[in-house]
Design an enzyme around this catalytic site. Structure first.
Site, PDB file in Angstrom:
ATOM      1  N   PHE A  47       0.821  -1.207   0.000  1.00 26.67           N
ATOM      2  CA  PHE A  47       0.000   0.000   0.000  1.00 26.67           C
ATOM      3  C   PHE A  47       0.862   1.267   0.000  1.00 26.67           C
ATOM      4  CE2 PHE A  47       0.404  -1.348   4.520  1.00 26.67           C
ATOM      5  CZ  PHE A  47       1.045  -0.234   5.043  1.00 26.67           C
ATOM      6  N   SER A 299       5.669   2.459  11.185  1.00 28.40           N
ATOM      7  CA  SER A 299       5.773   1.091  10.698  1.00 28.40           C
ATOM      8  C   SER A 299       4.492   0.627  10.023  1.00 28.40           C
ATOM      9  CB  SER A 299       6.104   0.150  11.864  1.00 28.40           C
ATOM     10  OG  SER A 299       5.966  -1.203  11.485  1.00 28.40           O
ATOM     11  N   LYS A 300       4.632   0.047   8.824  1.00 21.94           N
ATOM     12  CA  LYS A 300       3.459  -0.462   8.110  1.00 21.94           C
ATOM     13  C   LYS A 300       2.863  -1.684   8.806  1.00 21.94           C
ATOM     14  CE  LYS A 300       5.367  -1.235   4.106  1.00 21.94           C
ATOM     15  NZ  LYS A 300       5.523  -1.684   2.691  1.00 21.94           N
ATOM     16  N   ARG A 301       3.646  -2.340   9.643  1.00 24.70           N
ATOM     17  CA  ARG A 301       3.149  -3.524  10.361  1.00 24.70           C
ATOM     18  C   ARG A 301       2.477  -3.168  11.686  1.00 24.70           C
ATOM     19  NH1 ARG A 301       8.211  -5.084   8.896  1.00 24.70           N
ATOM     20  NH2 ARG A 301       8.940  -4.892  11.040  1.00 24.70           N
ATOM     21  N   LYS A 302       2.885  -2.065  12.301  1.00 22.92           N
ATOM     22  CA  LYS A 302       2.424  -1.762  13.656  1.00 22.92           C
ATOM     23  C   LYS A 302       1.461  -0.577  13.751  1.00 22.92           C
ATOM     24  CE  LYS A 302       6.664  -3.455  15.892  1.00 22.92           C
ATOM     25  NZ  LYS A 302       7.776  -3.089  16.815  1.00 22.92           N
TER      26      LYS A 302
END
Length: 376
Positions: A47, A299-302
């Site tokens: 994204f 962070s794209k994960r968090k």
């Protein structure tokens, strides 16, 4: 005695186009004095990140304020990480914010615009091969036949000797092969990559100007980096060299995490006798980690606010997010905004000199406040 010319022909027998041919195909742009050519060059691996929107906004602003060109290039040479459909998504989400490219990749199935394409790296292989062939001919690139096991063993030796890791100097075992030895291995079908032959020394320093950080003193690159992988595609560093030269990029905006790569890129441009673009290494967008209390990169994960789609989905007005990101870009933007609440942000006198060198803390309450004012 065999020559580098023979080696270049042995590696690229089918490549007949020369660098001179490419220079004629991609002439210098006819633009007003002071016009800048900028680009947004993402990989189609996911994204649109908020930090990427920030980078694109700065590039777009610089081009528009100087009557220049802003283009979109899709960097898809790392095809193992590619996520189908994300190229379209990146283009469409930027367009939703009004950041529309003057030329470049327009999305899958849509015709490209502009005369400096293709704007998708995987379609530019012939260009890369022509330039690498010239580098081999000049003695600035060479085939490397090292296996993964060879490189693992090299790393162990360097760790044991407590020296700078990498493939360089006396540790670059394929660098000193004769052309005759290279030709014999190529003829036998031995797999190889192509490496850049550096002339730098990491104990020497050079001065380079960054548009955000001023004049920097950086160690020279001495790594013989891979520039062409075994699958025939270029690495990021080499593709960057060719694309920004032939597309006429004059200003590269990118995150500060790329600062360590600057010596590599400067040496690559010098090796081809090309003028390097100006670089602007932008501050990283940070957040306070709720677990540790320390600052870290968004962070794209968090972090939900790492994805631009979050703001779209939650109904934040597009101008609200853009204006908030401009407060990160220039320290005097907030004051200007208070005095010009209804003026388009492209009227703001943007300057790299007003950009912070430190990581900017993402402030959701401030974004909410600016968005409320926009809606009101």
């Amino acid at each position: 005695m065999h020559t580098d010319e023979e080696l270049a022909e042995a590696i690229f027998p089918e490549v007949t186009e020369t660098v001179a041919d490419l220079e004629r195909r991609y002439p210098r742009r006819n633009l007003p004095q002071g016009a800048e050519v900028t680009r947004f060059a993402p990989s189609p691996t996911g994204f649109l990140h908020t930090s990427s929107l920030f980078t694109a906004l700065v590039a777009y602003t610089v081009a528009k304020r100087t009557q220049g060109v802003y283009f979109f290039r899709l960097e898809d040479t790392n095809q193992k990480r590619e996520v189908a459909g994300t190229g379209d998504q990146l283009v469409d989400q930027l367009a939703w914010f009004g950041i529309k490219q003057d030329e470049g990749y327009m999305g899958d199935g849509r015709p490209e615009q502009g005369s400096y394409g293709p704007y998708v790296q995987s379609q530019r292989k012939a260009i890369y091969d022509a330039v690498i062939k010239e580098m081999v001919r000049r003695g600035r690139a060479y085939p490397c036949f090292c296996t993964k096991e060879d490189l693992d063993e090299l790393r162990k030796v360097q760790e044991a000797n407590k020296v700078v890791p990498g493939y360089y100097g006396n540790y670059a075992r394929c660098r000193t092969r004769t052309v005759a030895e290279d030709l014999k291995l190529i003829k036998a079908g031995t797999p190889f990559v192509i490496r850049f032959r550096s002339q730098g020394d990491h104990n020497r320093f050079f001065a380079v100007k960054d548009l955000v950080r001023g004049t920097l003193s950086l160690p020279e690159n001495d790594q013989d980096i891979v520039i062409r992988k075994s699958d025939g595609l270029p690495t990021y560093h080499f593709a960057h060299l060719c694309d920004d030269h032939f597309m006429g990029t004059t200003v590269v905006t990118r995150g500060e995490e790329w600062l360590s790569s600057l010596p590599i890129h400067i040496e690559l441009f010098k090796a081809m006798d090309w003028e390097a673009p100006k670089y602007a290494h932008l501050p990283v967008i940070m957040v306070n980690d709720p677990e540790t209390g320390n600052r870290r990169k968004l962070s794209k994960r968090k972090d939900r606010e790492a994805a631009v789609s979050f703001f779209i989905r939650e109904g934040y007005p597009k101008d609200g997010l853009l204006k908030y990101l401009m407060t990160i870009s220039n320290s005097n933007f907030e004051e200007w905004l208070r005095q010009n609440p209804r003026t388009p942000i492209l009227s703001f006198p943007f300057s790299f000199a007003k950009m912070s060198r430190e990581g900017a803390l993402f402030d959701l309450p401030k974004l909410t406040d600016i968005s409320q004012n926009v809606l009101a």
